[in-house]
Design a protein around this motif. Structure first.
Motif, PDB file in Angstrom:
ATOM      1  N   HIS A 265      -8.273  -1.855 -23.007  1.00 62.70           N
ATOM      2  CA  HIS A 265      -7.149  -0.949 -22.793  1.00 62.70           C
ATOM      3  C   HIS A 265      -7.556   0.211 -21.879  1.00 62.70           C
ATOM      4  CE1 HIS A 265      -9.435   1.043 -25.983  1.00 62.70           C
ATOM      5  NE2 HIS A 265      -8.851   2.185 -25.622  1.00 62.70           N
TER       6      HIS A 265
ATOM      7  N   ASP B 257      -6.737   4.497 -21.631  1.00 55.82           N
ATOM      8  CA  ASP B 257      -6.186   5.591 -22.416  1.00 55.82           C
ATOM      9  C   ASP B 257      -5.319   6.487 -21.537  1.00 55.82           C
ATOM     10  OD1 ASP B 257      -7.316   5.052 -25.012  1.00 55.82           O
ATOM     11  OD2 ASP B 257      -9.254   5.498 -24.103  1.00 55.82           O
TER      12      ASP B 257
ATOM     13  N   HIS C 216     -11.407  -0.304 -20.768  1.00 56.28           N
ATOM     14  CA  HIS C 216     -12.640  -0.453 -21.538  1.00 56.28           C
ATOM     15  C   HIS C 216     -12.430  -1.320 -22.768  1.00 56.28           C
ATOM     16  CE1 HIS C 216     -10.670   3.433 -22.453  1.00 56.28           C
ATOM     17  NE2 HIS C 216     -11.010   3.219 -23.715  1.00 56.28           N
TER      18      HIS C 216
HETATM   19 FE   FE2 Z   1      -9.991   4.007 -25.517  1.00 55.29          FE
END
Ligand code: FE2
Length: 439
Positions: free
Chosen positions: A182, A184, A253
């Motif tokens: 994902h 962020d 990541h």
């Molecule tokens: Fe994350």
């Protein structure tokens, strides 16, 4: 409760091994020496031996960073005992407290209970332990709100990085990935306290992608980033106890814990984007008459209106706009409450000529006014307050973070009635908590 910080850090010699490919991780390795951290926690000590200037110039909002530290480096920041104490003494509801396993949320009913008498929710110790033993990762958001040591960490990060930060605690037994691959919404930091995690990082598939964030829920990207090739990470590093890592917004990541108890602090820094600034500006520009007009039907009128709007926007986008926006954003954040009953209630000072006043908290607040309106607006802790324009100059006079004698603030009043009105205005500000009277 964390003791006064005497965090033992290690540093001496270090070396950099910058790989030929500039997008590769820049490694910093440490050897041992001891440094006693003062009671105030500094970002400089936390990321040593990397220096803050280099962090800003080379890594911040550019590329990931991994700094090795000795195993004990962050142990006194937060411990398993601290986590257990928090879970025992607070009623954390989902999603502030959540469990995640193999990339998906564990159903809260598996580990939360509703209390019979108070009807509140809290972690069910038996269910929590069972899910944890079965491989779930525990994620406690905004843990700094309940832990003085983590508040110090937030203060250090906010001071060094310029925008509000908060700390998430992540704990597990190293047996499953908490989240799938994902990106962020914000910049993320890692302070590994115990255990090891393998971080696979993939360079952004879209430069600085925008995703809604807790602090900026309206953030939106019409062309979202596509998933990277999960088999081809750009960088892989193992973050182990004592290590610091930084992941800029936009870097994908996948985090894989290695077997064994794993405890880390994962602060988020809520850095605004240009879109956030523009979105704020759209509201602020409602003071401009042209921005409140309906779009005209006639093509020539449309052209004329658009030219005027462009002029208004150009005049608003001056360098000062960033500092004004910063003041607005900082005042929107949830501040730490300050309650000292009963003394604060019993000894409450009234606004009078012999007293001094200051903006509560010692800062300054965002004020909006125009030449046509009979009122002006004060933005204070997420709320709009409107006051008569006659008080604007007085408010501007005290809106500088300094203390001011009430008698000085009344110096511009031309009559006894004006002084009475101004005292009443200051009393209203005090009642709303915008200013405080200095004892
Ligand atoms: Fe994350």
């Amino acid at each position: 409760m964390c003791p006064a910080f005497s965090l033992v850090l290690t540093r001496i010699a270090f070396h950099y091994s910058l790989e030929a490919d500039s997008s590769r991780e820049r490694m910093v390795s440490t050897q041992q020496a001891t440094v006693n951290l003062p009671k105030h926690l500094g970002f400089e000590e936390l990321i040593a031996p990397l220096c803050v200037k280099e962090f800003h110039n080379v890594f911040w909002q550019k590329r990931p960073c991994h700094v090795h530290g000795v195993e004990s480096k962050f142990r006194e920041l937060f411990s398993w005992k601290d986590l257990n104490d928090l879970l025992e003494s607070h009623h954390f509801a989902h999603p502030r407290l959540r469990l995640s396993k193999d990339g998906a949320d564990v159903a809260p009913k598996q580990y939360m209970e509703t209390l019979r008498f108070t009807k509140g929710n809290r972690a069910d110790s038996w269910g929590l332990t069972r899910e944890f033993a079965d491989g779930a990762s525990l994620i406690l958001q905004h843990a700094d709100e309940f832990h003085p040591g983590l508040q110090l960490l937030v203060d250090a990060l906010t001071s060094a990085l310029g925008w509000h930060a908060e700390v998430e605690v992540i704990a597990g037994l190293g047996s499953s990935n908490a989240l799938p691959i994902h990106v962020d919404s914000n910049d993320c930091l890692v302070f590994q306290i115990e255990g090891t995690k393998r971080w696979r990082l993939y360079e952004p598939t879209r430069t600085a992608p925008l995703r809604a964030s807790k602090m900026f829920p309206d953030r939106y990207d019409v062309l979202p980033a596509i998933n990277p090739d999960s088999e081809r990470p750009t960088i892989t590093f193992e973050v182990t106890a004592g290590d610091f890592a930084y992941i800029p917004r936009g870097w994908w990541h996948l985090v894989e814990p290695l077997p064994g108890p794993c405890l880390s602090l994962n602060p988020t820094v809520y850095t605004p984007t240009i879109q956030d600034l523009l979105r704020w500006l759209v509201n602020e520009l409602s003071i401009e008459e042209i921005c409140r007009f309906a779009i005209p039907t006639d093509a020539h009128e449309q052209q004329s209106v658009l030219c005027r709007v462009a002029d208004v926007v150009n005049r608003a986008l001056v360098p000062d706009a960033v500092s004004t926006f910063r003041r607005f954003v900082v005042n929107e954040m949830e501040g730490k409450p300050s309650i000292s009953l009963p003394a604060s209630a019993m000894g409450r000072q009234q606004v009078s000529l012999s007293r001094s006043v200051t903006i509560d908290g010692g800062g300054s607040v965002h004020v909006t006014s125009d030449n046509d309106s009979a009122i002006f607006r004060v933005r204070w802790r997420g709320r709009d307050f409107h006051f008569e324009r006659q008080h604007l100059e007085v408010f501007r006079g005290l809106n500088d973070g300094q203390s001011h004698c009430v008698s000085d603030l009344l110096a511009g009043c031309s009559s006894a009635e004006a002084r009475i009105r101004t005292i009443a205005f200051l009393s209203t500000l005090q009642r709303e908590g915008i200013i405080m009277v200095i004892p």
